[in-house]
Design an enzyme around this catalytic site. Structure first.
Site, PDB file in Angstrom:
ATOM      1  N   ASP A 186       0.855  -1.203   0.000  1.00 24.36           N
ATOM      2  CA  ASP A 186       0.000   0.000   0.000  1.00 24.36           C
ATOM      3  C   ASP A 186       0.885   1.246   0.000  1.00 24.36           C
ATOM      4  O   ASP A 186       2.109   1.150   0.111  1.00 24.36           O
ATOM      5  CB  ASP A 186      -0.944  -0.004   1.216  1.00 24.36           C
ATOM      6  CG  ASP A 186      -0.200   0.123   2.531  1.00 24.36           C
ATOM      7  OD1 ASP A 186       0.857  -0.530   2.682  1.00 24.36           O
ATOM      8  OD2 ASP A 186      -0.639   0.872   3.429  1.00 24.36           O
ATOM      9  N   HIS A 509       1.668  -8.902  -3.363  1.00 26.02           N
ATOM     10  CA  HIS A 509       0.645  -7.874  -3.133  1.00 26.02           C
ATOM     11  C   HIS A 509       1.402  -6.557  -3.016  1.00 26.02           C
ATOM     12  O   HIS A 509       1.841  -6.156  -1.935  1.00 26.02           O
ATOM     13  CB  HIS A 509      -0.121  -8.206  -1.842  1.00 26.02           C
ATOM     14  CG  HIS A 509      -1.235  -7.249  -1.547  1.00 26.02           C
ATOM     15  ND1 HIS A 509      -2.516  -7.431  -1.990  1.00 26.02           N
ATOM     16  CD2 HIS A 509      -1.244  -6.088  -0.851  1.00 26.02           C
ATOM     17  CE1 HIS A 509      -3.280  -6.437  -1.578  1.00 26.02           C
ATOM     18  NE2 HIS A 509      -2.527  -5.602  -0.889  1.00 26.02           N
ATOM     19  N   ASP A 553       1.342 -17.787  -3.606  1.00 26.31           N
ATOM     20  CA  ASP A 553       1.938 -16.744  -4.446  1.00 26.31           C
ATOM     21  C   ASP A 553       0.833 -16.102  -5.274  1.00 26.31           C
ATOM     22  O   ASP A 553       0.694 -16.347  -6.464  1.00 26.31           O
ATOM     23  CB  ASP A 553       3.040 -17.351  -5.332  1.00 26.31           C
ATOM     24  CG  ASP A 553       3.703 -16.291  -6.207  1.00 26.31           C
ATOM     25  OD1 ASP A 553       3.512 -15.091  -5.923  1.00 26.31           O
ATOM     26  OD2 ASP A 553       4.407 -16.664  -7.164  1.00 26.31           O
ATOM     27  N   GLU A 562       2.255 -10.120   0.751  1.00 22.66           N
ATOM     28  CA  GLU A 562       2.570  -8.702   0.595  1.00 22.66           C
ATOM     29  C   GLU A 562       4.087  -8.531   0.760  1.00 22.66           C
ATOM     30  O   GLU A 562       4.779  -9.454   1.215  1.00 22.66           O
ATOM     31  CB  GLU A 562       1.811  -7.860   1.633  1.00 22.66           C
ATOM     32  CG  GLU A 562       1.928  -6.355   1.380  1.00 22.66           C
ATOM     33  CD  GLU A 562       0.833  -5.516   2.066  1.00 22.66           C
ATOM     34  OE1 GLU A 562      -0.059  -6.105   2.698  1.00 22.66           O
ATOM     35  OE2 GLU A 562       0.894  -4.278   1.954  1.00 22.66           O
TER      36      GLU A 562
HETATM   37  O1  9MR Z   1       2.865  -6.435   9.522  1.00 21.34           O
HETATM   38  C1  9MR Z   1       1.565  -6.174  10.040  1.00 21.34           C
HETATM   39  C2  9MR Z   1       1.083  -7.412  10.750  1.00 21.34           C
HETATM   40  O2  9MR Z   1       1.885  -7.674  11.874  1.00 21.34           O
HETATM   41  C3  9MR Z   1      -0.383  -7.232  11.155  1.00 21.34           C
HETATM   42  O3  9MR Z   1      -0.849  -8.459  11.693  1.00 21.34           O
HETATM   43  C4  9MR Z   1      -1.200  -6.824   9.939  1.00 21.34           C
HETATM   44  C5  9MR Z   1      -2.670  -6.630  10.245  1.00 21.34           C
HETATM   45  O4  9MR Z   1      -2.867  -5.560  11.090  1.00 21.34           O
HETATM   46  O5  9MR Z   1      -0.681  -5.617   9.409  1.00 21.34           O
HETATM   47  C6  9MR Z   1       0.622  -5.750   8.929  1.00 21.34           C
HETATM   48  O6  9MR Z   1       1.054  -4.533   8.446  1.00 21.34           O
HETATM   49  C7  9MR Z   1       0.441  -4.025   7.269  1.00 21.34           C
HETATM   50  C8  9MR Z   1      -0.007  -2.600   7.594  1.00 21.34           C
HETATM   51  O7  9MR Z   1      -1.042  -2.651   8.526  1.00 21.34           O
HETATM   52  C9  9MR Z   1      -0.413  -1.819   6.361  1.00 21.34           C
HETATM   53  N1  9MR Z   1       0.567  -1.873   5.337  1.00 21.34           N
HETATM   54  C10 9MR Z   1       0.927  -3.254   4.959  1.00 21.34           C
HETATM   55  C11 9MR Z   1       1.470  -3.994   6.151  1.00 21.34           C
HETATM   56  C12 9MR Z   1       1.979  -5.384   5.771  1.00 21.34           C
HETATM   57  O8  9MR Z   1       0.959  -6.274   5.464  1.00 21.34           O
END
Ligand code: 9MR
Ligand code: ZN
Length: 582
Positions: A186, A509, A553, A562
């Site tokens: 994102d 992602h 994947d 991601e």
């Molecule tokens: O890395 C984060 C993970 O520990 C959490 O469980 C998850 C859900 O809240 O969010 C991950 O971080 C994401 C962030 O909230 C938004 N940008 C992408 C991040 C990686 O997936």
């Protein structure tokens, strides 16, 4: 003379052809580090095909000539993957070259290299991936990766410049908060996650300047007075500094209210971007402020020889953040007021404050920071003793480690001695566990969380730092084992770094990779990896399978596939630990 030469050429061509056709078919159940291995370190491959007869050979890629024959280890059941694995140990192969494994009854592995600089290219790509994540500017990976580019995003003159003050901040109007890195797939920018990421990259330079100091990253600043790695880090520090409010507190994040679609960042359709607060006074979060203070204190120390003015700015910012934190130690962030982007919510900001104290002490020697650390470090010890890795939620281990590397005369030697003993004991336990794990990875069953590949990389960080304290070869071998897992020696036989290795994953992602016209994703990015707890429709739809297999994947799997800056940073650190001295 002439005919004789022709005869030789034909003879050689004939030989090469013969051995090429003799190479058995590729079989993905022979899992190797698809990048390769260091000549002097342990070398292991994993075989999961039950038809293996027990013998294997290592052969040169060029002509199929045999350099070693060996016996596979006994079958081992691995509950984390459900696989039965046999180990091929070819550590004695210490000559440079390109090789493959020929496993009797199974087939051939992918080719891999053995060389002292075998990780130089993946280090370059993994670190340069941060440049690819730059926000507020145009980015172009040409000439090495032509076509990987985006126009200036989220800056003046674009539809949603950074940024407006959100209603949750108690303020209104526009502020200048450009630069920084997009967090992940994102386009948001989150201080907490920037904190651990930037901290680990600063440490990469501090611990391994001899390995990385003169590496050219082909970024706009290349050729200037700063090492390229620090120039890249500076891009994010510049943004972080803008996230500090006048009272010293630090805003938690800068994002739109919701995630936009899979478009290039200059076409981000997520709506206006805001500096977001907690919804009620004092609006800034303690975790963000603690991480910020730690990172700025480290930056002050590390940039001082190159840019004393910037070091002074960083230190002053760190000290103002520290004072705010002393007045507001436990303001927790939760999304409110219509905000749906990543929360990075964390109910306990004591570890962030401890990290701030430790970095501020290490940089300044200040008695207040030392006293705070003395009174509070015990709370972080169980995390280290238990062999836990640093994470965005828990930076306690970083606090303890930075203190134990302090060169300040006022460092409490009894405390340091205890912390070093704790670190080495934790490393010994991780080494033993890694050797006992059928895939030789440090991950426990419970470590297959969102971003488990980042956890594996952070085991590498912990082990490489233990090695910096006491150069026991087993520490660096185990650190490298985690890299081997990430680069192909895993149940999927996939390299989890884009455009790296013979069979890399393809569908991160990651909005730019999904939106652009390139067939391959942007290079050098680490996938989040298997996630036993799920959290997206792809993983949640899977039947009950072992934790290390809960991965796909698939671009739609944001909970397992991601990419994120806080996973690439420990990868960079781990790779740096295995680079040669320049
Ligand atoms: O890395 C984060 C993970 O520990 C959490 O469980 C998850 C859900 O809240 O969010 C991950 O971080 C994401 C962030 O909230 C938004 N940008 C992408 C991040 C990686 O997936
Ligand atoms: Zn941007």
């Amino acid at each position: 003379m002439r005919s004789c030469r022709w005869f030789l050429v034909l003879l050689l061509a004939g030989c090469a052809q013969e051995s090429e056709s003799a190479r058995p078919a590729l079989n993905e159940s022979i899992k190797v580090d698809q990048v390769g291995y260091l000549p002097a370190r342990a070398k292991i491959a994993i075989v999961t095909d039950s038809r293996a007869s027990g013998s294997f050979a290592v052969r040169r890629s060029a002509d199929g000539s045999e350099v070693l024959t060996g016996r596979l280890g006994p079958p081992l059941a691995d509950p984390d993957t459900g696989d039965t694995v046999r180990i091929a140990d070819f550590s004695v192969v210490n000559q440079a070259g390109s090789f493959y494994l020929d496993v009797a009854g199974v087939g051939a592995s992918h080719e891999f290299d053995v060389a002292p600089d075998v990780y130089a290219k993946v280090f370059y790509l993994a670190m340069r991936a941060f440049y690819g994540q730059r926000c507020g500017t145009a980015v172009d990976l040409a000439p090495t990766y032509p076509g990987y580019r985006h126009a200036a995003c989220h800056a003046a003159g674009t539809p949603n410049p950074d940024a407006l003050m959100h209603a949750s901040s108690g303020a209104s109007g526009a502020v200048e908060a450009t630069r920084g890195w997009h967090d992940a797939g994102d386009y948001g920018k989150y201080v907490v996650n920037s904190g651990i990421t930037t901290g680990e990259l600063l440490w990469t330079y501090e611990v391994f300047a001899g390995h990385v100091g003169s590496v050219r990253l082909d970024i706009p600043e290349s050729g200037g007075s700063l090492p390229d790695l620090l120039s890249e880090v500076r891009w994010n520090l510049d943004w972080m500094l803008k996230m500090q409010d006048r009272d010293g507190g630090v805003w938690h994040k800068l994002t739109s209210e919701r995630f936009g679609g899979f478009v290039m960042p200059e076409r981000d359709d997520g709506g206006p971007r805001y500096v977001i607060g907690t919804g009620s006074g004092p609006y800034k979060s303690s975790c963000a402020t603690g991480d910020f203070a730690a990172v700025m204190a480290a930056a002050a120390r590390i940039f001082r020889p190159f840019d004393p003015d910037f070091a002074a700015v960083s230190l002053a910012a760190a000290e103002r953040a520290w004072r705010w934190l002393s007045a507001h130690p436990s303001v927790v962030f939760k999304n409110c007021c219509g905000v749906q982007t990543g929360e990075y919510g964390d109910g306990n900001c004591a570890d962030e404050r401890l990290w701030a104290a430790a970095e501020l002490f290490r940089t300044t020697g200040g008695a207040e920071y030392n006293a705070y650390f003395a009174a509070n470090h015990a709370a972080a010890r169980p995390g280290l003793v238990g062999g836990g890795t640093p994470s965005w939620q828990d930076v306690g281990t970083l606090a303890l480690l930075t203190y134990s590397f302090s060169a300040q005369p006022a460092t409490d030697e009894a405390v340091r001695g205890q912390l070093r003993a704790d670190t080495l004991a934790a490393a010994d336990a991780i080494v033993a566990r890694t050797a006992a794990n059928p895939y030789h990875v440090s991950l426990r069953s419970t470590d297959y969380v969102w971003g488990s590949n980042g956890v594996a990389a952070n085991y590498g960080v912990l082990l490489a730092l233990a090695y910096a304290m006491q150069p026991k070869p087993a520490y660096l071998d185990a650190a490298a084992d985690n890299l081997h897992y990430l680069l192909g020696r895993n149940t999927f036989g996939l390299s989890w770094v884009t455009q790296t290795g013979r069979r890399p994953f393809h569908n991160p992602h990651h909005r730019p990779s999904g939106a652009d016209a390139n067939a391959e994703p942007w290079p050098g990015m680490l996938s989040g990896g298997p996630n036993r707890y799920g959290g997206d429709p792809v993983i949640d739809a899977m039947p009950a399978i072992p934790p290390a297999r809960r991965y796909k994947d698939d671009q739609a799997s944001y909970a397992s596939n991601e990419i994120a800056i806080n996973w690439n940073a420990p990868l960079v650190f781990l790779l740096a630990s295995l680079l040669a001295d320049q």
